[in-house]
Design an enzyme around this catalytic site. Structure first.
Site, mmCIF file in Angstrom:
data_model
loop_
_atom_site.group_PDB
_atom_site.id
_atom_site.type_symbol
_atom_site.label_atom_id
_atom_site.label_comp_id
_atom_site.label_asym_id
_atom_site.label_seq_id
_atom_site.Cartn_x
_atom_site.Cartn_y
_atom_site.Cartn_z
ATOM 1 N N ALA A 33 12.719 26.277 -64.516
ATOM 2 C CA ALA A 33 13.216 26.374 -66.237
ATOM 3 C C ALA A 33 14.424 25.768 -66.478
ATOM 4 C CB ALA A 33 13.379 27.977 -66.539
ATOM 5 N N TYR A 35 15.679 22.848 -65.021
ATOM 6 C CA TYR A 35 15.298 21.532 -64.916
ATOM 7 C C TYR A 35 14.518 21.097 -66.296
ATOM 8 C CZ TYR A 35 13.049 17.248 -63.701
ATOM 9 O OH TYR A 35 12.800 15.717 -63.396
ATOM 10 N N ASP A 36 13.964 21.961 -66.913
ATOM 11 C CA ASP A 36 13.208 21.658 -68.198
ATOM 12 C C ASP A 36 14.026 21.826 -69.179
ATOM 13 O OD1 ASP A 36 10.721 21.534 -66.681
ATOM 14 O OD2 ASP A 36 10.103 23.758 -67.303
ATOM 15 N N LEU A 82 -0.452 -5.366 -40.678
ATOM 16 C CA LEU A 82 -0.185 -4.819 -39.268
ATOM 17 C C LEU A 82 -1.411 -5.478 -38.384
ATOM 18 C CD1 LEU A 82 1.224 -1.484 -39.964
ATOM 19 C CD2 LEU A 82 2.449 -3.303 -39.133
ATOM 20 N N GLU A 113 5.744 6.383 -37.447
ATOM 21 C CA GLU A 113 5.648 7.007 -38.731
ATOM 22 C C GLU A 113 4.222 7.155 -39.000
ATOM 23 O OE1 GLU A 113 7.217 3.497 -41.787
ATOM 24 O OE2 GLU A 113 8.636 4.592 -40.407
ATOM 25 N N LYS A 115 0.579 6.216 -40.584
ATOM 26 C CA LYS A 115 0.205 5.233 -41.553
ATOM 27 C C LYS A 115 -0.636 5.701 -42.759
ATOM 28 C CE LYS A 115 -2.258 0.493 -41.239
ATOM 29 N NZ LYS A 115 -3.036 0.715 -42.408
ATOM 30 N N ASP A 117 -2.516 6.493 -45.932
ATOM 31 C CA ASP A 117 -3.763 5.799 -46.387
ATOM 32 C C ASP A 117 -3.672 5.936 -48.007
ATOM 33 O OD1 ASP A 117 -6.226 4.537 -46.374
ATOM 34 O OD2 ASP A 117 -7.384 6.078 -45.793
ATOM 35 N N TYR A 225 8.595 2.898 -46.524
ATOM 36 C CA TYR A 225 8.798 2.432 -45.165
ATOM 37 C C TYR A 225 9.331 1.244 -44.838
ATOM 38 C CZ TYR A 225 4.058 0.617 -46.414
ATOM 39 O OH TYR A 225 3.079 -0.116 -47.172
ATOM 40 N N LYS A 314 -4.726 2.834 -34.957
ATOM 41 C CA LYS A 314 -5.653 3.667 -35.845
ATOM 42 C C LYS A 314 -6.417 4.817 -35.390
ATOM 43 C CE LYS A 314 -7.122 1.680 -39.359
ATOM 44 N NZ LYS A 314 -7.119 0.500 -40.127
ATOM 45 N N CYS A 408 -44.887 23.657 -46.909
ATOM 46 C CA CYS A 408 -44.344 23.622 -45.916
ATOM 47 C C CYS A 408 -44.570 22.546 -44.999
ATOM 48 C CB CYS A 408 -44.202 25.108 -45.116
ATOM 49 S SG CYS A 408 -43.175 25.062 -43.626
ATOM 50 N N CYS A 411 -45.653 24.403 -41.440
ATOM 51 C CA CYS A 411 -47.216 25.457 -41.427
ATOM 52 C C CYS A 411 -48.112 25.267 -42.818
ATOM 53 C CB CYS A 411 -46.746 26.869 -41.189
ATOM 54 S SG CYS A 411 -45.931 27.442 -42.891
ATOM 55 N N CYS A 426 -40.191 28.328 -47.643
ATOM 56 C CA CYS A 426 -41.423 28.482 -47.325
ATOM 57 C C CYS A 426 -42.180 29.678 -47.210
ATOM 58 C CB CYS A 426 -41.592 27.699 -45.757
ATOM 59 S SG CYS A 426 -42.988 28.432 -44.999
ATOM 60 N N CYS A 432 -45.356 30.718 -40.002
ATOM 61 C CA CYS A 432 -44.586 29.420 -39.848
ATOM 62 C C CYS A 432 -44.121 29.322 -38.606
ATOM 63 C CB CYS A 432 -43.660 29.142 -41.041
ATOM 64 S SG CYS A 432 -42.897 27.597 -40.974
#
Ligand code: IVH
Length: 675
Positions: A33, A35-36, A82, A113, A115, A117, A225, A314, A408, A411, A426, A432
């Protein structure tokens, strides 16, 4: 004017400081609040004094109008890739190679560290201000995505503290956390829009938007990084030192970054991160090791486009492409048909996968999976493999849609699908063979009758050879019948017979669970056993009486009642008991003799002293039957506040009506103390 300018400057500094506490240190100093409030005040002052708006103002994250295209950008120094390592051996070779090259036999210090994605982004800072952001592109030139990167709140528009070079590029990965990715996809799905296959694609798609307002609405983050300055001597002399400096400036490095001395420690780091991979809030595809000392990095140099001083270790990929060879329908214990994709075997998540469940026909239709399609298969952690999506670009014209079978596949009985139900079944029941096998497997399983040594393969043979077609027939097997089967010697046959014999001493709840009544899991079996105490009592109960059991609703009660009403089931149960299956009596408090014993009681309206559920529990304890609907069989209606149609109906039918006070009086004199 002077006053406004200095207040604006002060607000910007405060906001930048709070961003730093929040995004870099993960330790906010003030509530949202506050910050806002600062942001609102800044907006207001900037609206009053538009000439004081500057591009580094936190109000200026989202740019003006959409761009027509992305301009080309030349990086200060090339963005490299890399070398990959896939095994411990690869990593040890990497270490040996560079130590040989450096000619010392000292252990090296590595900066390690995750990797990330996502996608690599390089940001140019001049005099502490963000001036440009670019994608990697071909490594030398990328696309100018400044407007979009500016919308990422964890990227500072203006750096903190001091000590940064006048001009440098900060490099890192832009990514979408898994939670944000799921929420974004759920939103898109709700709107009928296309979804992203994974967080990486979502991050890339969000960053390549010509309208930065779209990017601003996506949950993107950035982790740094790397650092490149025209004059290296202005930067710390180690990689770890550079990460620490970046952190001071407000450029968040990975919280998982560590230095490790020697390659054994590096491999330990790998294992530690790998074991926490699925718990991290973002996706990673490995860990990166970099020689920590920059002077050693410089001595090692590069081969083509990758540095000799770093390697990406990896993890096994969690997603791979493969072909759907076919779709088969598996029949479960209750007849439920589950489509299973037969895949071209593919190595994913560390194992070879050749089947993936598609759950049910709706799921299959939603993903529009066809035979011959190329699909993305995912196996993360120990989770069972799943087909994520079809690669539509690769769909062959003859790809074949999958239909729900009419009969089925095992059966030949008809297929039933209840209104609004996702599951098709079934209708063959114990006719069955698939259902027979599955129900036998369930019957002997550990939490049911717990017959050791009676595995899937053996059950398969017993049913296929017509030796067993229902649970009771298991107890008619003898050593000779078993010894003739594949992979069965006299000794193992004797063991199975012994295990069957031992399983006869059981409990009522295990026995009820073993019967495989639809929707009766362990907990319900336990509740049924303790409520009825005797099998005969349960078998003779009507639906209403079964509904008196804790947590048993009308649907489950219906299934239980229907199961025991079926002559074939009663016959199997009789034979099981005749073969010697037995259990100790269930200890059960006798219901008190009370005016409610055997009476059907309905509770309606709001009671002030207890919830309706509590009132029903009391009625049961007093030997009554708590029902939810009023009929001519109702003995009492307990009417609380705002009782409506049930009260009216009871009055019409002449049912005795008790108000809350008379009910509590009755209960307080009769209900036992304690429980
Ligand atoms: S270092 C010369 N560190 O991996 C060093 N890269 O295969 C160049 N990546 O393009 C990169 N996390 O997109 C580095 N902690 C990390 C990384 C990382 C992810 C990506 C980056 C790069 C690719 C190289």
């Amino acid at each position: 004017m002077q006053a406004a300018a200095s207040e604006i400057e002060s607000l910007r500094l405060q906001i930048a400081h709070h961003d730093y506490r929040y995004f870099v240190l993960d330790d906010p100093e003030v509530p949202d609040a506050e910050y806002d409030r600062l942001m609102r005040r800044l907006r207001q002052l900037e609206a009053e004094h538009p000439e004081l708006v500057t591009p580094d103002s936190p109000t200026q994250r989202v740019g003006g109008r959409p761009q027509d295209q992305f301009d080309e950008v030349r990086h200060l120094s090339p963005m490299l890739s890399l070398e990959n390592a896939f095994s411990e051996e690869d990593v040890r070779n990497f270490d040996r190679r560079i130590r040989d090259r450096l000619g010392g036999d000292q252990e090296l210090i590595y900066a390690c560290e995750p990797k990330m994605d996502g996608l690599a982004i390089s940001i140019l800072y001049e005099d502490g201000l963000l001036v440009r952001a670019a994608t990697r592109g071909d490594g030398t030139t990328g696309e100018d995505v400044t407007q979009n990167v500016r919308t990422i709140r964890s990227v500072p528009l203006r750096l903190q503290s001091r000590g940064w070079p006048a001009r440098f590029e900060a490099r890192g990965e832009v990514f979408m956390p898994v939670d944000g990715f799921r929420a974004l996809n759920a939103q898109s799905e709700g709107r009928g829009d296309k979804t992203f296959a994974n967080p990486r694609n979502a991050a890339a798609g969000s960053l390549r938007q010509l309208d930065s307002r779209v990017t601003a609405s996506r949950p993107l983050e950035m982790i740094f990084y790397g650092l490149y300055a025209p004059d290296e001597s202005t930067l710390p002399a180690t990689h770890s030192g550079r990460l620490a400096a970046m952190r001071d400036w407000g450029l968040r490095p990975s919280a998982e970054a560590r230095t490790c001395v020697g390659i054994d420690a590096v491999l330990q780091y790998h294992d530690e991160i790998a074991s926490r991979r699925s718990l991290l809030p973002f996706q990673i595809d490995g860990v990166v090791y970099k020689v920590d000392r920059i002077d050693l990095q410089q001595r090692l140099g590069f081969v083509s486009r990758a540095p000799r001083w770093a390697v990406a270790h990896k993890f096994p990929a969690e997603e791979e492409l493969t072909l759907v060879r076919g779709v088969e329908w598996q029949v479960g214990r209750t007849g439920a048909l589950t489509p299973v994709a037969r895949l071209e075997p593919v190595f994913v998540g560390g194992v070879t996968v050749s089947n993936a469940t598609l759950h049910n026909i709706d799921e299959l239709r939603r993903k529009d999976i066809r035979i011959g399609d190329t699909v993305i298969v995912r196996r993360a952690g120990d989770v069972i493999p799943e087909v994520v999506s079809v690669v539509m670009d690769r769909r062959a014209p003859n790809a074949k849609p999958v239909e729900l079978p009419i009969s089925c596949p095992v059966c030949g009985s008809g297929i039933e699908r209840g209104e609004g139900e996702a599951v098709a079944r079934c209708s063959g029941g114990l006719f069955c063979q698939a259902q027979v096998k599955e129900s036998l497997r369930h019957f002997v399983s550990r939490k049911a009758m717990d017959v050791e040594g009676l595995g899937e393969k053996l059950i398969e043979q017993l049913v296929d050879r017509g030796l067993v077609s229902s649970a009771d027939e298991l107890y008619r097997l003898n050593i000779e019948m078993l010894a003739g089967l594949d992979r069965m010697a006299a000794k193992s046959a004797a063991n199975v017979i012994e295990a069957l014999e031992a399983s006869k001493n059981t409990t009522l709840e295990r026995f009820l669970f073993a019967l495989g009544i639809r929707d009766v899991g362990e907990a319900t079996a336990r509740a049924l056993a303790s409520h009825f105490g005797k099998l005969a009592a349960l078998m003779e109960a009507n639906e209403e009486q079964i509904q008196q059991v804790r947590d048993v609703g009308p649907v489950v009660a219906g299934h239980v009642h229907a199961f025991f009403a079926e002559a074939r089931n009663r016959h199997v149960i009789q034979r099981l008991v005749d073969s010697g299956i037995c259990w100790p009596d269930v200890e059960r408090p006798e219901p008190l003799a009370s005016p409610l014993t055997g009476k059907t009681v309905v509770v309606t309206g709001t009671l002030s002293s207890m919830s309706r559920e509590e009132a029903q529990a009391l009625i049961r304890k007093l030997g009554g039957i708590a029902s939810s609907s009023v009929s001519s069989k109702t003995d009492y209606l307990i009417a609380g506040e705002k009782a409506g149609s049930k009260l009216a109906k009871a009055e019409k039918l002449g049912v005795t009506i008790l108000d809350e006070e008379s009910f509590t009086r009755l209960v307080s004199t009769l209900a036992p103390e304690g429980d």
